[in-house]
Design a protein around this motif. Structure first.
Motif, PDB file in Angstrom:
ATOM      1  N   ILE A  20       4.020  -2.518   2.292  1.00  0.00           N
ATOM      2  CA  ILE A  20       3.641  -3.816   2.860  1.00  0.00           C
ATOM      3  C   ILE A  20       2.360  -3.642   3.668  1.00  0.00           C
ATOM      4  O   ILE A  20       1.478  -4.501   3.652  1.00  0.00           O
ATOM      5  CB  ILE A  20       4.775  -4.374   3.730  1.00  0.00           C
ATOM      6  CG1 ILE A  20       6.050  -4.549   2.892  1.00  0.00           C
ATOM      7  CG2 ILE A  20       4.370  -5.703   4.355  1.00  0.00           C
ATOM      8  CD1 ILE A  20       7.260  -4.974   3.691  1.00  0.00           C
ATOM      9  N   LEU A  21       2.256  -2.520   4.376  1.00  0.00           N
ATOM     10  CA  LEU A  21       1.006  -2.097   5.024  1.00  0.00           C
ATOM     11  C   LEU A  21       0.778  -0.642   4.660  1.00  0.00           C
ATOM     12  O   LEU A  21       1.722   0.156   4.660  1.00  0.00           O
ATOM     13  CB  LEU A  21       1.094  -2.244   6.545  1.00  0.00           C
ATOM     14  CG  LEU A  21       1.108  -3.657   7.120  1.00  0.00           C
ATOM     15  CD1 LEU A  21       1.418  -3.620   8.621  1.00  0.00           C
ATOM     16  CD2 LEU A  21      -0.212  -4.372   6.884  1.00  0.00           C
ATOM     17  N   ARG A  22      -0.465  -0.298   4.357  1.00  0.00           N
ATOM     18  CA  ARG A  22      -0.755   1.070   3.916  1.00  0.00           C
ATOM     19  C   ARG A  22      -1.949   1.632   4.686  1.00  0.00           C
ATOM     20  O   ARG A  22      -3.067   1.130   4.560  1.00  0.00           O
ATOM     21  CB  ARG A  22      -1.049   1.070   2.416  1.00  0.00           C
ATOM     22  CG  ARG A  22      -1.154   2.454   1.796  1.00  0.00           C
ATOM     23  CD  ARG A  22      -1.295   2.322   0.280  1.00  0.00           C
ATOM     24  NE  ARG A  22      -0.980   3.566  -0.396  1.00  0.00           N
ATOM     25  CZ  ARG A  22      -0.931   3.715  -1.705  1.00  0.00           C
ATOM     26  NH1 ARG A  22      -1.169   2.683  -2.492  1.00  0.00           N
ATOM     27  NH2 ARG A  22      -0.637   4.887  -2.244  1.00  0.00           N
ATOM     28  N   LEU A 224      -7.206  -8.580   5.295  1.00  0.00           N
ATOM     29  CA  LEU A 224      -6.160  -7.769   4.658  1.00  0.00           C
ATOM     30  C   LEU A 224      -5.953  -8.205   3.214  1.00  0.00           C
ATOM     31  O   LEU A 224      -6.013  -9.399   2.908  1.00  0.00           O
ATOM     32  CB  LEU A 224      -4.841  -7.963   5.409  1.00  0.00           C
ATOM     33  CG  LEU A 224      -4.412  -6.950   6.460  1.00  0.00           C
ATOM     34  CD1 LEU A 224      -3.216  -7.500   7.220  1.00  0.00           C
ATOM     35  CD2 LEU A 224      -4.042  -5.625   5.816  1.00  0.00           C
ATOM     36  N   TYR A 225      -5.687  -7.235   2.361  1.00  0.00           N
ATOM     37  CA  TYR A 225      -5.302  -7.563   0.991  1.00  0.00           C
ATOM     38  C   TYR A 225      -4.191  -6.615   0.549  1.00  0.00           C
ATOM     39  O   TYR A 225      -4.376  -5.389   0.556  1.00  0.00           O
ATOM     40  CB  TYR A 225      -6.483  -7.451   0.023  1.00  0.00           C
ATOM     41  CG  TYR A 225      -6.094  -7.747  -1.406  1.00  0.00           C
ATOM     42  CD1 TYR A 225      -5.895  -9.062  -1.823  1.00  0.00           C
ATOM     43  CD2 TYR A 225      -5.869  -6.725  -2.319  1.00  0.00           C
ATOM     44  CE1 TYR A 225      -5.500  -9.347  -3.120  1.00  0.00           C
ATOM     45  CE2 TYR A 225      -5.476  -6.997  -3.615  1.00  0.00           C
ATOM     46  CZ  TYR A 225      -5.290  -8.312  -4.017  1.00  0.00           C
ATOM     47  OH  TYR A 225      -4.885  -8.600  -5.296  1.00  0.00           O
ATOM     48  N   SER A 226      -3.055  -7.161   0.213  1.00  0.00           N
ATOM     49  CA  SER A 226      -1.911  -6.384  -0.268  1.00  0.00           C
ATOM     50  C   SER A 226      -1.616  -5.174   0.621  1.00  0.00           C
ATOM     51  O   SER A 226      -1.344  -4.079   0.151  1.00  0.00           O
ATOM     52  CB  SER A 226      -2.143  -5.930  -1.715  1.00  0.00           C
ATOM     53  OG  SER A 226      -0.944  -5.464  -2.302  1.00  0.00           O
ATOM     54  N   GLY A 227      -1.709  -5.396   1.936  1.00  0.00           N
ATOM     55  CA  GLY A 227      -1.340  -4.360   2.884  1.00  0.00           C
ATOM     56  C   GLY A 227      -2.440  -3.398   3.271  1.00  0.00           C
ATOM     57  O   GLY A 227      -2.208  -2.481   4.054  1.00  0.00           O
ATOM     58  N   GLU A 228      -3.640  -3.565   2.722  1.00  0.00           N
ATOM     59  CA  GLU A 228      -4.749  -2.662   3.050  1.00  0.00           C
ATOM     60  C   GLU A 228      -5.890  -3.426   3.716  1.00  0.00           C
ATOM     61  O   GLU A 228      -6.165  -4.581   3.373  1.00  0.00           O
ATOM     62  CB  GLU A 228      -5.251  -1.951   1.788  1.00  0.00           C
ATOM     63  CG  GLU A 228      -4.219  -1.014   1.184  1.00  0.00           C
ATOM     64  CD  GLU A 228      -4.785  -0.173   0.050  1.00  0.00           C
ATOM     65  OE1 GLU A 228      -6.004   0.115   0.063  1.00  0.00           O
ATOM     66  OE2 GLU A 228      -4.011   0.208  -0.846  1.00  0.00           O
ATOM     67  N   LEU A 229      -6.550  -2.778   4.654  1.00  0.00           N
ATOM     68  CA  LEU A 229      -7.670  -3.386   5.364  1.00  0.00           C
ATOM     69  C   LEU A 229      -8.919  -3.326   4.483  1.00  0.00           C
ATOM     70  O   LEU A 229      -9.395  -2.258   4.137  1.00  0.00           O
ATOM     71  CB  LEU A 229      -7.919  -2.645   6.679  1.00  0.00           C
ATOM     72  CG  LEU A 229      -9.014  -3.204   7.580  1.00  0.00           C
ATOM     73  CD1 LEU A 229      -8.695  -4.623   8.020  1.00  0.00           C
ATOM     74  CD2 LEU A 229      -9.197  -2.304   8.806  1.00  0.00           C
ATOM     75  N   MET A 230      -9.433  -4.498   4.136  1.00  0.00           N
ATOM     76  CA  MET A 230     -10.621  -4.583   3.289  1.00  0.00           C
ATOM     77  C   MET A 230     -11.902  -4.560   4.110  1.00  0.00           C
ATOM     78  O   MET A 230     -12.882  -3.926   3.736  1.00  0.00           O
ATOM     79  CB  MET A 230     -10.584  -5.869   2.452  1.00  0.00           C
ATOM     80  CG  MET A 230      -9.407  -5.983   1.506  1.00  0.00           C
ATOM     81  SD  MET A 230      -9.504  -4.876   0.072  1.00  0.00           S
ATOM     82  CE  MET A 230      -8.387  -3.557   0.568  1.00  0.00           C
ATOM     83  N   GLU A 231     -11.882  -5.284   5.253  1.00  0.00           N
ATOM     84  CA  GLU A 231     -13.116  -5.427   6.020  1.00  0.00           C
ATOM     85  C   GLU A 231     -12.816  -5.907   7.427  1.00  0.00           C
ATOM     86  O   GLU A 231     -11.843  -6.624   7.654  1.00  0.00           O
ATOM     87  CB  GLU A 231     -14.045  -6.429   5.317  1.00  0.00           C
ATOM     88  CG  GLU A 231     -15.354  -6.679   6.035  1.00  0.00           C
ATOM     89  CD  GLU A 231     -16.349  -7.504   5.217  1.00  0.00           C
ATOM     90  OE1 GLU A 231     -17.530  -7.519   5.598  1.00  0.00           O
ATOM     91  OE2 GLU A 231     -15.942  -8.115   4.214  1.00  0.00           O
ATOM     92  N   LYS A 273       1.838  -5.899  -5.990  1.00  0.00           N
ATOM     93  CA  LYS A 273       2.579  -5.064  -5.055  1.00  0.00           C
ATOM     94  C   LYS A 273       1.860  -3.721  -4.937  1.00  0.00           C
ATOM     95  O   LYS A 273       1.452  -3.138  -5.945  1.00  0.00           O
ATOM     96  CB  LYS A 273       4.012  -4.843  -5.552  1.00  0.00           C
ATOM     97  CG  LYS A 273       4.867  -6.094  -5.496  1.00  0.00           C
ATOM     98  CD  LYS A 273       6.255  -5.819  -6.025  1.00  0.00           C
ATOM     99  CE  LYS A 273       7.124  -7.079  -5.945  1.00  0.00           C
ATOM    100  NZ  LYS A 273       8.473  -6.852  -6.516  1.00  0.00           N
ATOM    101  N   ASN A 274       1.715  -3.261  -3.724  1.00  0.00           N
ATOM    102  CA  ASN A 274       0.982  -2.023  -3.466  1.00  0.00           C
ATOM    103  C   ASN A 274       1.946  -0.841  -3.572  1.00  0.00           C
ATOM    104  O   ASN A 274       2.687  -0.539  -2.644  1.00  0.00           O
ATOM    105  CB  ASN A 274       0.359  -2.093  -2.063  1.00  0.00           C
ATOM    106  CG  ASN A 274      -0.684  -1.018  -1.840  1.00  0.00           C
ATOM    107  OD1 ASN A 274      -0.672   0.018  -2.492  1.00  0.00           O
ATOM    108  ND2 ASN A 274      -1.578  -1.258  -0.899  1.00  0.00           N
ATOM    109  N   ASN A 275       1.942  -0.169  -4.714  1.00  0.00           N
ATOM    110  CA  ASN A 275       2.862   0.953  -4.918  1.00  0.00           C
ATOM    111  C   ASN A 275       2.098   2.191  -5.394  1.00  0.00           C
ATOM    112  O   ASN A 275       0.873   2.263  -5.260  1.00  0.00           O
ATOM    113  CB  ASN A 275       3.962   0.567  -5.918  1.00  0.00           C
ATOM    114  CG  ASN A 275       3.400   0.049  -7.237  1.00  0.00           C
ATOM    115  OD1 ASN A 275       2.286   0.417  -7.624  1.00  0.00           O
ATOM    116  ND2 ASN A 275       4.147  -0.797  -7.912  1.00  0.00           N
TER     117      ASN A 275
END
Length: 312
Positions: A20-22, A224-231, A273-275
């Motif tokens: 959910i957050l990476r 945020l996008y799919s649990g990752e910080l984009m900018e 989903k971020n897997n």
């Protein structure tokens, strides 16, 4: 005031498992309004609940740390020490957050006395009236006798803000506080939050999917996008179209422009989903108009304000 370092939150169940957050890292400075943007499902609300220790199985924190005023939150007691005291939260829907069978006064006074046990009921009521006045509710004393269903959505949202302020927090998390309100009331709530930031020196995390709104009220915006910080971009740069990440640019392009008759712009595909499939790949690569070969075989590292192999 608040810092997340390489925070990783996972959903783990018999049927599914994904991030959910990476490796999410961010910081909130004293007196700052920090925006948190992204599509539904990007992890914004889960991050907010992580700060307060409100996530429950099958959602687990599996890595990283959260610091509030340089104190690392690790055990339940650590979260209890900051929840509602140093950090308060305004939830998305005031109608479902307020108890329908208790008056506004009962709920507000109970919160006040919970955090300041030295007050008697009379002093608690006086503080409740003052808080309602602070959030610009007219006839504050008589409103204490009202039930939530007797007030408008905008009034109930102001009550929720008053309850959040009852403990004199240093940090306020506003989770899409204007979503269920009409445009006029939205503007009033936004102005109220800005006023509280200025007068009470509150540090605020403002969560929304509306980049135009965030650019108008925040100092910085984290995307945020799919649990990752984009900018992470300064609000002024966002207004001047100086964002670096293609996802931030795509989100801005989705905002309808007054006077234009073109079809609404959308981002192709849907949020994934971020897997494990994205261990060595940019999570946004498949939907990105700016992707290059390296995006599909190497995960970008966050540097110079964005996480992108081919920034704008």
């Amino acid at each position: 005031m608040l810092q997340a370092k390489n925070l990783t939150i996972e959903l783990k169940s018999d049927k599914d498992e994904f991030y959910i957050l990476r490796n999410f890292s961010i910081e909130l400075n004293k007196g700052e309004i920090l925006g948190l943007a992204g599509e539904s499902g990007s992890g914004k609300s889960v991050f907010a609940k992580s700060i307060l220790g409100l996530n429950r199985p099958p959602i687990y924190k599996t890595g990283g740390d959260i610091f509030v005023e340089n104190i690392c939150l690790m055990k339940d007691n650590d979260y209890k020490a900051v929840r509602g005291k140093k950090v308060s939260m305004i939830f998305q829907n005031p109608q479902s957050s307020l108890n329908p069978v208790m008056t506004i006064g009962q709920q507000l006074i109970e919160t006040i006395m919970l955090h300041d046990k030295s007050l008697n009921k009379k002093a608690g009521k006086e503080k409740a009236v003052k808080l309602l006045q602070d959030v610009e509710i007219d006839l504050a004393e008589s409103r204490l006798e009202s039930f939530p269903h007797q007030l408008s959505g905008g009034m109930n949202q102001r009550v929720m803000i008053a309850i959040a302020l009852a403990s004199n927090p240093d940090i306020l998390i506003a989770d899409e506080p204007t979503t269920a309100l009409d445009v006029t009331i939205q503007s009033q709530i936004i102005n109220l939050i800005k006023k509280l930031n200025t007068e009470k020196h509150l540090s605020i995390i403002f969560i929304s999917h509306d980049l135009a709104l965030l650019a108008s009220i925040c100092d910085r915006v984290a995307v945020l996008y799919s649990g990752e910080l984009m900018e992470i971009v300064n609000a002024d740069d966002l207004l001047l179209n100086k964002e670096k990440h293609p996802y931030t640019h795509a989100l801005k392009a989705c905002i309808p422009q007054i006077g234009k008759k073109d079809e609404l712009t959308t981002i192709k595909g849907f949020i994934e989903k971020n897997n494990f499939l994205y261990n060595e790949k940019c999570i946004f690569a498949d939907r990105c108009n700016n992707s290059i070969d390296v995006c599909f075989n190497k995960k970008p590292v966050f540097k110079n304000g964005s996480s992108c192999h081919n920034p704008l």
